[in-house]
Design a protein around this motif. Structure first.
Motif, PDB file in Angstrom:
ATOM      1  N   PRO A 198       0.830  -1.209   0.000  1.00 12.93           N
ATOM      2  CA  PRO A 198       0.000   0.000   0.000  1.00 12.93           C
ATOM      3  C   PRO A 198       0.869   1.267   0.000  1.00 12.93           C
ATOM      4  N   VAL A 199       0.392   2.293  -0.676  1.00 10.09           N
ATOM      5  CA  VAL A 199       1.150   3.539  -0.841  1.00 10.09           C
ATOM      6  C   VAL A 199       1.607   4.105   0.493  1.00 10.09           C
ATOM      7  N   GLY A 200       0.791   4.042   1.523  1.00 15.21           N
ATOM      8  CA  GLY A 200       1.137   4.631   2.812  1.00 15.21           C
ATOM      9  C   GLY A 200       2.054   3.789   3.686  1.00 15.21           C
ATOM     10  N   ALA A 201       2.283   2.545   3.308  1.00 13.09           N
ATOM     11  CA  ALA A 201       3.149   1.663   4.099  1.00 13.09           C
ATOM     12  C   ALA A 201       4.615   2.015   3.865  1.00 13.09           C
ATOM     13  N   VAL A 202       5.470   1.588   4.779  1.00 11.47           N
ATOM     14  CA  VAL A 202       6.908   1.827   4.675  1.00 11.47           C
ATOM     15  C   VAL A 202       7.633   0.481   4.671  1.00 11.47           C
ATOM     16  N   VAL A 203       8.598   0.352   3.779  1.00 12.92           N
ATOM     17  CA  VAL A 203       9.382  -0.870   3.639  1.00 12.92           C
ATOM     18  C   VAL A 203      10.863  -0.510   3.703  1.00 12.92           C
ATOM     19  N   ASP A 204      11.656  -1.334   4.394  1.00 17.34           N
ATOM     20  CA  ASP A 204      13.106  -1.161   4.451  1.00 17.34           C
ATOM     21  C   ASP A 204      13.757  -2.113   3.457  1.00 17.34           C
ATOM     22  N   VAL A 205      14.635  -1.562   2.612  1.00 22.11           N
ATOM     23  CA  VAL A 205      15.450  -2.381   1.714  1.00 22.11           C
ATOM     24  C   VAL A 205      16.884  -1.880   1.767  1.00 22.11           C
ATOM     25  N   PRO A 206      17.840  -2.775   1.505  1.00 21.42           N
ATOM     26  CA  PRO A 206      19.234  -2.333   1.531  1.00 21.42           C
ATOM     27  C   PRO A 206      19.593  -1.489   0.306  1.00 21.42           C
ATOM     28  N   ILE A 207      20.290  -0.408   0.574  1.00 20.87           N
ATOM     29  CA  ILE A 207      20.914   0.403  -0.464  1.00 20.87           C
ATOM     30  C   ILE A 207      22.388   0.438  -0.095  1.00 20.87           C
ATOM     31  N   MET A 208      23.183  -0.204  -0.892  1.00 21.01           N
ATOM     32  CA  MET A 208      24.582  -0.482  -0.581  1.00 21.01           C
ATOM     33  C   MET A 208      24.635  -1.234   0.750  1.00 21.01           C
ATOM     34  N   ASP A 209      25.157  -0.619   1.811  1.00 20.28           N
ATOM     35  CA  ASP A 209      25.312  -1.338   3.081  1.00 20.28           C
ATOM     36  C   ASP A 209      24.308  -0.943   4.160  1.00 20.28           C
ATOM     37  N   ASP A 210      23.395  -0.043   3.854  1.00 21.09           N
ATOM     38  CA  ASP A 210      22.448   0.442   4.854  1.00 21.09           C
ATOM     39  C   ASP A 210      21.017   0.135   4.442  1.00 21.09           C
ATOM     40  N   LEU A 211      20.161  -0.044   5.438  1.00 18.70           N
ATOM     41  CA  LEU A 211      18.736  -0.162   5.152  1.00 18.70           C
ATOM     42  C   LEU A 211      18.164   1.231   4.961  1.00 18.70           C
ATOM     43  N   ALA A 212      17.324   1.384   3.951  1.00 23.93           N
ATOM     44  CA  ALA A 212      16.665   2.659   3.671  1.00 23.93           C
ATOM     45  C   ALA A 212      15.161   2.426   3.626  1.00 23.93           C
ATOM     46  N   GLU A 213      14.410   3.424   4.081  1.00 24.70           N
ATOM     47  CA  GLU A 213      12.944   3.339   4.088  1.00 24.70           C
ATOM     48  C   GLU A 213      12.374   3.903   2.794  1.00 24.70           C
ATOM     49  N   PHE A 214      11.400   3.183   2.250  1.00 24.48           N
ATOM     50  CA  PHE A 214      10.686   3.633   1.063  1.00 24.48           C
ATOM     51  C   PHE A 214       9.199   3.447   1.298  1.00 24.48           C
ATOM     52  N   THR A 215       8.416   4.399   0.824  1.00 22.15           N
ATOM     53  CA  THR A 215       6.978   4.243   0.909  1.00 22.15           C
ATOM     54  C   THR A 215       6.520   3.243  -0.146  1.00 22.15           C
ATOM     55  N   GLY A 216       5.355   2.660   0.097  1.00 26.22           N
ATOM     56  CA  GLY A 216       4.824   1.645  -0.796  1.00 26.22           C
ATOM     57  C   GLY A 216       4.673   2.085  -2.236  1.00 26.22           C
ATOM     58  N   GLY A 217       4.575   3.384  -2.467  1.00 26.99           N
ATOM     59  CA  GLY A 217       4.446   3.893  -3.830  1.00 26.99           C
ATOM     60  C   GLY A 217       5.648   3.605  -4.707  1.00 26.99           C
ATOM     61  N   PHE A 218       6.772   3.207  -4.093  1.00 24.96           N
ATOM     62  CA  PHE A 218       7.987   2.918  -4.858  1.00 24.96           C
ATOM     63  C   PHE A 218       8.451   1.467  -4.700  1.00 24.96           C
ATOM     64  N   VAL A 219       7.618   0.637  -4.106  1.00 25.14           N
ATOM     65  CA  VAL A 219       8.006  -0.743  -3.842  1.00 25.14           C
ATOM     66  C   VAL A 219       7.405  -1.664  -4.901  1.00 25.14           C
ATOM     67  N   LEU A 220       8.230  -2.598  -5.363  1.00 29.19           N
ATOM     68  CA  LEU A 220       7.815  -3.617  -6.320  1.00 29.19           C
ATOM     69  C   LEU A 220       8.017  -4.987  -5.697  1.00 29.19           C
ATOM     70  N   SER A 221       7.365  -5.977  -6.254  1.00 26.03           N
ATOM     71  CA  SER A 221       7.688  -7.347  -5.847  1.00 26.03           C
ATOM     72  C   SER A 221       9.103  -7.633  -6.349  1.00 26.03           C
ATOM     73  N   VAL A 222       9.831  -8.451  -5.630  1.00 28.92           N
ATOM     74  CA  VAL A 222      11.202  -8.744  -6.036  1.00 28.92           C
ATOM     75  C   VAL A 222      11.231  -9.469  -7.382  1.00 28.92           C
ATOM     76  N   ASP A 223      10.249 -10.300  -7.665  1.00 26.66           N
ATOM     77  CA  ASP A 223      10.202 -10.989  -8.966  1.00 26.66           C
ATOM     78  C   ASP A 223       9.996  -9.999 -10.106  1.00 26.66           C
ATOM     79  N   ARG A 224       9.097  -9.053  -9.901  1.00 32.26           N
ATOM     80  CA  ARG A 224       8.860  -8.023 -10.930  1.00 32.26           C
ATOM     81  C   ARG A 224      10.104  -7.165 -11.118  1.00 32.26           C
ATOM     82  N   ALA A 225      10.752  -6.789 -10.031  1.00 30.60           N
ATOM     83  CA  ALA A 225      11.953  -5.962 -10.121  1.00 30.60           C
ATOM     84  C   ALA A 225      13.050  -6.684 -10.899  1.00 30.60           C
ATOM     85  N   TRP A 226      13.263  -7.961 -10.615  1.00 25.82           N
ATOM     86  CA  TRP A 226      14.291  -8.723 -11.321  1.00 25.82           C
ATOM     87  C   TRP A 226      13.946  -8.842 -12.807  1.00 25.82           C
ATOM     88  N   ALA A 227      12.672  -9.030 -13.128  1.00 26.70           N
ATOM     89  CA  ALA A 227      12.251  -9.090 -14.531  1.00 26.70           C
ATOM     90  C   ALA A 227      12.550  -7.766 -15.232  1.00 26.70           C
TER      91      ALA A 227
END
Length: 133
Positions: free
Chosen positions: A84-113
């Motif tokens: 959801p757009v309002g949710a927050v997800v942490d993903v690694p950017i280089m060596d640190d975890l960074a927060e992104f709102t759901g509006g910029f999050v993809l499924s990992v399978d879609r991202a790899w494709a």
């Protein structure tokens, strides 16, 4: 097809900025190793030019893709509705975890494709909607 890439080390969990040039299969194998670790970060570009470059950070089933289109320009790919757009997800950017709102999050399978599509076509504009940072 050849590609230039750098990724998180599966052994240390740290980003290794030293670029490798290899066949796409080697990158796919490394991505599979990182998936089995549950998270990772990679940067990829075509061998004949420095830009554009994509970066993919993922943790669990969630991923974020950045586009570096020149030495100063960076954009984020709009998400696929996985989170959801309002949710927050942490993903690694280089060596640190960074927060992104759901509006910029993809499924990992879609991202790899999308990364594979970029490697084949070299056209990040065809991957989706980008938001300049």
């Amino acid at each position: 097809m050849s590609v230039v890439w750098a990724t998180t080390s599966p052994e240390s969990g740290r980003f290794s900025a030293g670029e490798r040039r290899s066949d796409v299969r080697d990158l796919a194998d490394r991505f599979s190793e990182l998936r089995s670790c549950g998270q990772g970060y990679l940067e990829v570009r075509l061998p004949d030019r420095e830009f554009p470059q994509l970066s993919l950070g993922f943790r669990g089933d969630h991923a974020v893709i950045h586009l570096i289109d020149d030495a100063e320009g960076m954009s984020l790919l709009v998400g696929d509705g996985t989170v959801p757009v309002g949710a927050v997800v942490d993903v690694p950017i280089m060596d640190d975890l960074a927060e992104f709102t759901g509006g910029f999050v993809l499924s990992v399978d879609r991202a790899w494709a999308l990364v594979r599509s970029f490697i084949r076509m070299g056209a990040p504009s065809d991957l989706g909607v980008w938001c300049a940072l």
